[in-house]
Design an enzyme around this catalytic site. Structure first.
Site, PDB file in Angstrom:
ATOM      1  N   HIS B  38     -26.787  29.430  24.794  1.00 48.09           N
ATOM      2  CA  HIS B  38     -26.526  30.873  24.872  1.00 48.09           C
ATOM      3  C   HIS B  38     -27.261  31.625  23.763  1.00 48.09           C
ATOM      4  O   HIS B  38     -27.804  32.703  23.987  1.00 48.09           O
ATOM      5  CB  HIS B  38     -25.019  31.148  24.804  1.00 48.09           C
ATOM      6  CG  HIS B  38     -24.349  31.074  26.138  1.00 48.09           C
ATOM      7  ND1 HIS B  38     -23.972  29.884  26.707  1.00 48.09           N
ATOM      8  CD2 HIS B  38     -24.022  32.038  27.039  1.00 48.09           C
ATOM      9  CE1 HIS B  38     -23.422  30.122  27.889  1.00 48.09           C
ATOM     10  NE2 HIS B  38     -23.434  31.423  28.117  1.00 48.09           N
ATOM     11  N   LYS B 103     -12.675  26.551  29.719  1.00 47.95           N
ATOM     12  CA  LYS B 103     -11.231  26.417  29.498  1.00 47.95           C
ATOM     13  C   LYS B 103     -10.863  27.249  28.285  1.00 47.95           C
ATOM     14  O   LYS B 103     -11.690  27.463  27.392  1.00 47.95           O
ATOM     15  CB  LYS B 103     -10.843  24.949  29.303  1.00 47.95           C
ATOM     16  CG  LYS B 103     -11.576  24.282  28.161  1.00 47.95           C
ATOM     17  CD  LYS B 103     -10.692  23.432  27.314  1.00 47.95           C
ATOM     18  CE  LYS B 103     -11.518  22.677  26.268  1.00 47.95           C
ATOM     19  NZ  LYS B 103     -10.947  22.764  24.935  1.00 47.95           N
TER      20      LYS B 103
END
Lengths: 282, 188
Positions: B38, B103
């Site tokens: 990212h 998650k």
């Protein structure tokens, strides 16, 4: 005094190698038992489904040697060295690291160590984090803990005020674990270190996660605190995977040491439901 | 709670019908990226360069898989904790990304981006990595191979089981589930 005993670091390397592989694919029996107990008590259908997936994962992992979790952890080693041990055939720390490197390569385990700033992955999962304790005798106990980053990131050391006392400790731990919520992969095992100094609190907290799940502290005062924290966390409703239910933690384990009159160090270390650790005595 | 079978790329219509708590079985191409990838992708955007894949309608799976054994497409591949991608997700969503799989909690900015640009945050069960990994049929590194487990991979998944966590209507499964079960417990 025990008789001085030579231990080859090659035996240590081999032991670390085997423990690392064993930990990656096989959940400790006590963790599985705790999960089964939780399943029986659980009332949420989604939580039951999540726990069933966890059991299925444990089976697939053991059968096909797929790691239990893709995060096969930083290699954390608690080393209890008898003071009458003499290590031969090389340097102990090098041998431990060699065992880790070989296991992570041969076992198709993920290498997770990187440069903290550039984030460049070292590709070998080294170095192992080693905590060494000198104990009486001429044996060596090696505890291997594969510590994943998700639960580790939800851990902390907080220096409380002495006046915060028992209730302040309980409140801090409960609030912290509830705030972490689904992040550390509940149901979790909460390790708490009280006292010592700044870094001892953290080491105790991590060591506490390795106790047999749900086995209360020998100290009745701590055992009572463990139970109170356990109930409060499980009353939060977070549940397995954070999808709701009665099972947010499987156990709360506290260790304690004396501290400075001006301090009340508190360490909180969280282990996820894939609490992988294995040990051996040489 | 409904159940849906979805295939990527996803459209606004796919997203709008989803509600927090729904179960989704996802098939098709999914791209993997986590922290380091990212950082690189956003740096590329800052420098006016292209992303390593066309992000429109796509889903990014926050995962750093374990190495594949010979003959297998991938090793264990469960979700990593998502909040670390908070600084990047809204920007990618604004460019057409339709969802994330991970998650744990994400930020209010991510929730807002899901509403504004019609996207969803899906969660799967952390730690159940051997099971989740077995829904991956193909895997290929398409960018940043030097990042090892953090490289960007193109996966082909089949019926990957997911829960809708943040929907495009502002609902949050974690908050809903926690409240429901905390209340039930106190009533019991």
């Amino acid at each position: 005094m025990a008789e001085v005993r030579n231990i080859s670091v090659k035996d240590v390397e081999e032991a670390v190698y085997k423990l690392a592989l064993e930990a990656a694919y096989h959940i400790p029996e006590d963790v599985l038992e705790a999960e089964k107990r939780a399943y029986e008590k659980e009332k949420s259908p989604v939580a039951k489904q999540v726990l069933e997936t966890i059991f299925q994962n444990i089976e697939v992992s053991a059968k096909e040697e797929f790691p239990l979790c893709q995060d096969t952890g930083l290699a954390v080693i608690f080393l209890e060295v008898g003071q009458d041990v003499h290590f031969v055939d090389g340097y102990l720390v090098d041998a431990i690291n060699k065992g880790v490197e070989r296991a992570y390569k041969d076992g198709y385990l993920r290498k997770s160590t990187c440069h903290p700033l550039t984030r460049e992955n070292y590709g070998n999962n080294l170095p192992a984090v080693i905590h060494t304790f000198v104990v009486p005798g001429n044996k060596v106990k090696i505890i291997f803990d594969a510590k994943g980053g998700g639960s580790e990131s939800m851990s902390k050391v907080q220096m409380l005020k002495p006046a915060d006392g028992r209730d302040g400790i309980i409140q801090t731990v409960v609030d912290w674990v509830i705030q972490a919520g689904p992040n550390p992969c509940p149901p979790v095992i909460v390790g708490v270190g009280i006292g010592g100094d700044f870094e001892r609190a953290a080491v105790m907290a991590k060591h506490a996660t390795l106790r047999k799940v749900g086995q209360p502290s020998d100290d009745p005062v701590l055992a009572e605190m463990e139970q109170e924290i356990f109930e409060k966390i499980n009353n939060s409703g977070i549940g397995p995977a954070g999808l709701g239910g009665l099972t947010t933690c499987l156990g709360v384990h506290i260790e304690m040491e004396p501290c400075h009159i001006a301090t009340l160090p508190l360490g909180i270390n969280i282990a996820c439901h894939v609490n992988r650790h294995k040990e051996i005595e040489l | 709670m409904a159940e849906y079978k979805l295939t990527t790329p996803l459209t606004d219509e796919d997203i709008i019908k989803l509600k927090a708590g729904d179960k989704v079985y996802l098939s098709g191409v999914v791209y993997t990226a986590r922290d380091a990838a990212h950082m690189r992708m956003v740096k590329a955007l800052d420098e006016g360069k292209e992303l390593p894949f066309d992000i429109k309608g796509q889903i990014i799976y926050y995962v750093g898989p374990s190495p594949a054994r010979p003959g297998k497409p991938i090793g264990s591949a469960g979700p990593t904790t998502s909040y670390r991608m908070n600084p990047f997700a809204p920007r990618l969503i604004s460019l057409g990304q339709k969802g994330m799989i991970g998650k744990g909690k994400m930020s209010d900015e991510v929730k807002q981006a899901c509403i504004q640009y019609k996207a969803c945050y899906f969660v799967s069960i952390g730690g159940a990595a051997a099971v989740v990994g077995s829904s991956v049929k193909e895997a290929e590194i398409i960018a940043y191979p030097e990042l090892g487990p953090e490289a960007v991979r193109k996966l082909v998944v089949e019926d990957m089981p997911l829960f809708v966590c943040y929907d495009a209507h502002g609902n949050d499964l974690y908050e809903m589930a926690k409240k429901e079960w905390a209340n039930k417990y106190n009533l019991a």
